[in-house]
Scaffold this motif. Structure first.
Motif, PDB file in Angstrom:
ATOM      1  N   ILE A 212       0.853  -1.182   0.000  1.00 17.93           N
ATOM      2  CA  ILE A 212       0.000   0.000   0.000  1.00 17.93           C
ATOM      3  C   ILE A 212       0.895   1.240   0.000  1.00 17.93           C
ATOM      4  O   ILE A 212       2.031   1.203   0.492  1.00 17.93           O
ATOM      5  CB  ILE A 212      -0.925  -0.003   1.247  1.00 17.93           C
ATOM      6  N   HIS A 213       0.406   2.340  -0.544  1.00 20.02           N
ATOM      7  CA  HIS A 213       1.192   3.580  -0.542  1.00 20.02           C
ATOM      8  C   HIS A 213       1.346   4.067   0.900  1.00 20.02           C
ATOM      9  O   HIS A 213       0.361   4.116   1.651  1.00 20.02           O
ATOM     10  CB  HIS A 213       0.498   4.644  -1.389  1.00 20.02           C
ATOM     11  N   PRO A 214       2.558   4.435   1.308  1.00 18.06           N
ATOM     12  CA  PRO A 214       2.784   4.851   2.704  1.00 18.06           C
ATOM     13  C   PRO A 214       1.882   5.998   3.163  1.00 18.06           C
ATOM     14  O   PRO A 214       1.431   6.011   4.317  1.00 18.06           O
ATOM     15  CB  PRO A 214       4.254   5.271   2.713  1.00 18.06           C
ATOM     16  N   GLY A 215       1.607   6.956   2.277  1.00 15.55           N
ATOM     17  CA  GLY A 215       0.739   8.065   2.655  1.00 15.55           C
ATOM     18  C   GLY A 215      -0.678   7.609   2.950  1.00 15.55           C
ATOM     19  O   GLY A 215      -1.311   8.072   3.912  1.00 15.55           O
ATOM     20  N   ARG A 216      -1.174   6.713   2.136  1.00 13.62           N
ATOM     21  CA  ARG A 216      -2.509   6.154   2.358  1.00 13.62           C
ATOM     22  C   ARG A 216      -2.527   5.346   3.650  1.00 13.62           C
ATOM     23  O   ARG A 216      -3.483   5.428   4.441  1.00 13.62           O
ATOM     24  CB  ARG A 216      -2.893   5.268   1.172  1.00 13.62           C
ATOM     25  N   LEU A 217      -1.497   4.564   3.883  1.00 17.93           N
ATOM     26  CA  LEU A 217      -1.399   3.764   5.105  1.00 17.93           C
ATOM     27  C   LEU A 217      -1.373   4.653   6.339  1.00 17.93           C
ATOM     28  O   LEU A 217      -2.047   4.372   7.343  1.00 17.93           O
ATOM     29  CB  LEU A 217      -0.141   2.888   5.057  1.00 17.93           C
ATOM     30  N   ALA A 218      -0.619   5.744   6.275  1.00 19.22           N
ATOM     31  CA  ALA A 218      -0.545   6.662   7.408  1.00 19.22           C
ATOM     32  C   ALA A 218      -1.924   7.249   7.725  1.00 19.22           C
ATOM     33  O   ALA A 218      -2.308   7.391   8.891  1.00 19.22           O
ATOM     34  CB  ALA A 218       0.459   7.776   7.116  1.00 19.22           C
ATOM     35  N   GLY A 219      -2.692   7.566   6.664  1.00 18.08           N
ATOM     36  CA  GLY A 219      -4.031   8.104   6.879  1.00 18.08           C
ATOM     37  C   GLY A 219      -4.953   7.103   7.547  1.00 18.08           C
ATOM     38  O   GLY A 219      -5.723   7.450   8.453  1.00 18.08           O
ATOM     39  N   ILE A 220      -4.893   5.851   7.117  1.00 20.30           N
ATOM     40  CA  ILE A 220      -5.729   4.801   7.700  1.00 20.30           C
ATOM     41  C   ILE A 220      -5.345   4.572   9.163  1.00 20.30           C
ATOM     42  O   ILE A 220      -6.216   4.464  10.039  1.00 20.30           O
ATOM     43  CB  ILE A 220      -5.579   3.491   6.897  1.00 20.30           C
ATOM     44  N   ARG A 221      -4.057   4.512   9.430  1.00 14.79           N
ATOM     45  CA  ARG A 221      -3.600   4.273  10.800  1.00 14.79           C
ATOM     46  C   ARG A 221      -3.910   5.447  11.713  1.00 14.79           C
ATOM     47  O   ARG A 221      -4.180   5.270  12.908  1.00 14.79           O
ATOM     48  CB  ARG A 221      -2.094   3.976  10.802  1.00 14.79           C
ATOM     49  N   HIS A 222      -3.869   6.650  11.155  1.00 12.99           N
ATOM     50  CA  HIS A 222      -4.154   7.841  11.965  1.00 12.99           C
ATOM     51  C   HIS A 222      -5.586   7.807  12.498  1.00 12.99           C
ATOM     52  O   HIS A 222      -5.855   8.287  13.603  1.00 12.99           O
ATOM     53  CB  HIS A 222      -3.921   9.104  11.144  1.00 12.99           C
ATOM     54  N   GLU A 223      -6.507   7.235  11.702  1.00  9.85           N
ATOM     55  CA  GLU A 223      -7.889   7.138  12.155  1.00  9.85           C
ATOM     56  C   GLU A 223      -8.009   6.217  13.358  1.00  9.85           C
ATOM     57  O   GLU A 223      -8.901   6.376  14.195  1.00  9.85           O
ATOM     58  CB  GLU A 223      -8.766   6.623  11.017  1.00  9.85           C
ATOM     59  N   ARG A 224      -7.100   5.245  13.447  1.00 11.42           N
ATOM     60  CA  ARG A 224      -7.150   4.276  14.548  1.00 11.42           C
ATOM     61  C   ARG A 224      -6.343   4.760  15.747  1.00 11.42           C
ATOM     62  O   ARG A 224      -6.801   4.648  16.888  1.00 11.42           O
ATOM     63  CB  ARG A 224      -6.608   2.931  14.065  1.00 11.42           C
ATOM     64  N   LYS A 225      -5.129   5.282  15.492  1.00 14.38           N
ATOM     65  CA  LYS A 225      -4.263   5.760  16.573  1.00 14.38           C
ATOM     66  C   LYS A 225      -3.680   7.116  16.173  1.00 14.38           C
ATOM     67  O   LYS A 225      -2.551   7.192  15.678  1.00 14.38           O
ATOM     68  CB  LYS A 225      -3.144   4.758  16.861  1.00 14.38           C
ATOM     69  N   PRO A 226      -4.440   8.185  16.385  1.00 12.87           N
ATOM     70  CA  PRO A 226      -3.997   9.518  15.949  1.00 12.87           C
ATOM     71  C   PRO A 226      -2.674   9.939  16.585  1.00 12.87           C
ATOM     72  O   PRO A 226      -2.421   9.668  17.754  1.00 12.87           O
ATOM     73  CB  PRO A 226      -5.142  10.430  16.407  1.00 12.87           C
TER      74      PRO A 226
END
Length: 273
Positions: free
Chosen positions: A205-219
């Motif tokens: 997965i693109h790192p930027g997209r992954l960071a966005g998804i993870r931020h929703e779980r653990k900001p």
């Protein structure tokens, strides 16, 4: 601009939704508001559906769009008289098939998904249960029963893809998360996976997209930082290259598209009893 879109069926509505959403995806202008009305299988329920459709039109002032899979003739006539733009999926295709096959359709609601006539039903349920039981490397000892084992970093789409492979194709799919701890030790394939190399398939997965998804779980966590995501993604992609593991980038694809690409790339076939 927005348009209200109704998916109406005298069954589950799944067919109307799937077909309708595939068509709507080709249009980026309007904002579509989806409403699904399943089991509209009587005049009384049809009247209630019409009330909902007409109310939306009076409030918004725009003509609703109606995707319909209804076999009941009286209900169908009521929907066609609703004033909505109607796409009647059964009437679009059944008459032509009837002529081609020289046979009258059954006109039986929900026939496709009947648990009595579809021998694949129980296989698909078993496959979904397998995906849930073998989520995130929980039960490696069951990997010998897997048709495929998905690898990837956390939140790259492994679990929903495994469940979809089971539900749609009857595939027994497990998944193994390659964690930060794994990557701190080595960028080689984790030892427990080595006996199952021929079953492995990677997701990236693109790192930027992954960071966005993870931020929703653990900001604002290290777990969600762009630097950490970049490190994990590049490391897992290196493992795929070293071990010659086929992979697909999940960034721009839906779960349905990811699963279909996996089926095509691996040559897996539907596993139905």
């Amino acid at each position: 601009m927005h348009r209200n879109v109704f998916f109406i069926s005298d069954g589950t509505g799944i067919t109307a939704e799937s077909f309708g959403q595939s068509l709507l995806a080709q249009f980026t202008g309007p904002e579509f508001r989806h409403v699904t009305l399943p089991y509209v299988d009587s005049v009384k329920k049809a009247a209630q559906a019409l009330e909902t459709i007409n109310r939306s039109q009076s409030i918004d002032g725009t003509q609703p769009v109606l995707f319909m899979t209804v076999l009941n003739e009286e209900v169908s006539r009521m929907m066609h008289a609703s004033g909505a733009y109607v796409i009647d999926l059964f009437q679009a295709f059944l008459p032509g098939l009837e002529q081609e096959f020289g046979q009258h359709p059954l006109y039986r609601a929900g026939q496709k998904r009947s648990t009595h006539s579809n021998s694949s039903y129980h296989r698909r349920i078993e496959a979904v249960q397998f995906a849930l039981d073998n989520d995130d490397g929980c039960r490696i000892r069951h990997y010998d029963k897997a048709d495929i084992i998905l690898l990837g970093v956390s939140r790259s789409g492994k679990t929903p893809t495994c469940i979809y492979l089971g539900l749609q194709f009857g595939i027994f799919a497990a998944n193994y998360p390659i964690t930060e701890e794994d990557l701190e030790i080595t960028t080689r394939l984790p030892g427990p996976l080595e006996p199952y190399h021929n079953k492995l398939f990677g997701l990236t997965i693109h790192p930027g997209r992954l960071a966005g998804i993870r931020h929703e779980r653990k900001p604002n966590s290290r777990y969600a930082s762009r630097q950490q995501c970049q490190h994990e993604v590049s490391s897992v992609e290196e493992i795929y290259r070293q071990e010659n593991i086929p992979s697909v980038n999940s960034t721009d694809y839906s779960v349905e598209e990811i699963a279909t690409r996996i089926m095509a790339m691996t040559g897996l076939e539907r596993r139905m009893k």
